[in-house]
Design an enzyme around this catalytic site. Structure first.
Site, mmCIF file in Angstrom:
data_model
loop_
_atom_site.group_PDB
_atom_site.id
_atom_site.type_symbol
_atom_site.label_atom_id
_atom_site.label_comp_id
_atom_site.label_asym_id
_atom_site.label_seq_id
_atom_site.Cartn_x
_atom_site.Cartn_y
_atom_site.Cartn_z
ATOM 1 C CD GLU A 175 -26.908 4.514 0.030
ATOM 2 O OE1 GLU A 175 -27.965 4.941 -0.467
ATOM 3 O OE2 GLU A 175 -25.966 5.266 0.320
ATOM 4 C CB CYS A 176 -21.638 1.145 -2.355
ATOM 5 S SG CYS A 176 -20.330 0.923 -3.590
ATOM 6 N N GLY A 177 -20.394 -0.218 -0.245
ATOM 7 C CA GLY A 177 -19.535 -0.885 0.724
ATOM 8 C C GLY A 177 -20.313 -1.521 1.850
#
Length: 436
Positions: free
Chosen positions: A326-328
């Site tokens: 997720e994201c990072g």
């Protein structure tokens, strides 16, 4: 006995909600009250401070991503064993997105769904009796709500307090306290927002100071008297099904953004959670799935790129079992990550995306995502609600298939989101809850 609850809200951001909330949490805990915490809306930072103040997890309650039955189930989970649930609002009390009543993402929806009275934190700087008009507007704007009291903030003098108090009381509302202007109670700023709780120097001392500050200027007994029994009836539900029986989750300074209500739901379904640290060059432990949460990998990109045991272990794991970012975490699964200085760091290469922090551009907002294929997040065709918040951009998406199609909350056309290849998936999308 059913716990009581109270929402601490404000007409706008920057009014002192967090100062008041943390001070009340710690002060009431010191008095022996069993206090639980919650945060309205998608926010990783504030619940971590709640946890530090209370010694127990604080859960997120989001009226756009969660229906009323899930809100009730999570409020019941958050307040289990407690006498009082203190929920902190986000932004202004009525601020949300275009949506049917009760599903706008506004904190007012959470208060209405759970029967929470509202304690208004009101920044009185730059005004006097007019504070009463603002308070009265908040109290009368939404007939579902009960604004029961006001704490004035940023009071400059006894005369200022007298005039502002008179205005609020003339509007028919009680003033439960008044916080004077005091710069040293503010929490410090940092990369992309507030300092995370785990990174705040002398956090215990800061929380004790906040409790002293609020105790000296707010009537704690009057605050307790405002609370009302929580409306939390309904069958237990979880926001997201666990992606395996044993889940390996990256957790350190680079990977810290995973919602407590997601973890609590996974554990409630019997899943075992094992943490590992990519920054410590730890490979994923034995598990059914690896989950790389969001965080700040761009601040540690060089170190992550040099951690061969972590990267080799992640690649080996992805050959046989599911991996999700997720994201990072998505950025670390890609080919490369360019940091703010323009230096390119090679990442895991499990997805073909190349991301960059060199040219900052904020992307922020709710997302409604539908999966295009089975992955760790769920099955093809499942819908999830969540959000994006990142400054990184995609330099090159590569040849991978998209993980999902996602639409914003403003009626925009759904667009491809994220990447998937083999057993690996990822996107900038932070999941809050599955759409039932």
């Amino acid at each position: 006995m059913r716990p009581s609850g109270l929402l601490i809200a404000a007409p706008r951001s920057g009014s002192g909600k967090t100062t008041l909330t943390l001070g009340l949490m710690r002060a009431l805990r010191r008095r022996g009250v069993k206090v639980a915490g919650a945060k309205s809306g998608p926010d990783y930072i504030d619940p971590a401070f709640h946890q530090a103040a209370l010694g127990r997890d604080s859960l997120n309650l989001d009226s756009w991503a969660m229906d009323e039955s899930l809100l009730a189930a999570l409020a019941a989970r958050a307040s289990d064993g407690a006498e009082l649930l203190l929920a902190e609002a986000s932004m202004g009390l009525f601020d949300g997105v275009p949506a049917p009543p009760g599903r706008t993402g506004a904190s007012a929806d959470v208060a209405a769904a759970l029967g929470l009275p509202v304690l208004l934190a009101l920044d009185a700087s730059g005004q006097a009796q007019s504070a009463g008009a603002v308070a009265k507007g908040c109290a009368s704007f939404d007939p579902r709500l009960r604004v029961k009291g006001v704490v004035l903030n940023k009071i400059g003098s006894p005369r200022h307090l007298r005039l502002a108090r008179e205005g609020v009381e003339a509007a028919g509302l009680k003033v439960l306290g008044a916080l004077p202007k005091q710069a040293d109670v503010a929490l410090p700023e940092r990369h992309l927002g507030l300092v995370q709780a785990a990174e705040t120097a002398e956090l215990e001392a800061r929380l004790e100071s906040l409790a002293d500050f609020v105790s000296a200027h707010v009537d704690l007994d009057a605050v307790l008297a405002l609370a009302a029994p929580l409306a939390t009836e309904g069958s237990p539900r979880v926001a997201l099904a666990p992606p395996g029986q044993r889940i390996a989750i990256a957790r350190d300074a680079a990977f810290s953004f995973l919602y407590p209500h997601i973890l609590a739901g996974w554990r409630g379904r019997g899943a075992e959670i094992v943490f590992f640290s990519p920054l410590a060059d730890e490979p994923p432990p034995e598990a059914d799935c690896v989950w790389l949460p969001g965080g700040y990998p761009e601040l540690h990109a060089g170190r992550l790129a040099a951690n061969g045991r972590f990267l080799a272990g992640l690649r080996d794991f992805a050959g046989e079992r599911r991996v999700h970012g997720e994201c990072g975490g998505y950025m670390v699964l890609g080919e490369s990550l360019t940091d703010a200085a323009g230096d390119v760091h090679h990442m895991a290469g499990l997805l073909s995306v190349q991301t960059s922090f060199a040219r900052r551009k904020m992307t922020l907002g709710y997302r409604d995502a539908t999966l295009l294929a089975d992955c760790a997040l769920g099955r093809k065709g499942q819908r999830f609600r969540g959000h994006e918040f990142h400054y990184a951009s995609i330099a090159t998406l590569g040849a991978d298939e998209p993980m999902a199609v996602a639409a914003d909350a403003y009626g925009g056309a759904p667009a491809p989101s994220g990447s998937r290849r083999g057993l690996v998936s990822g996107s900038f999308f932070h999941c809050v809850a599955e759409v039932a």
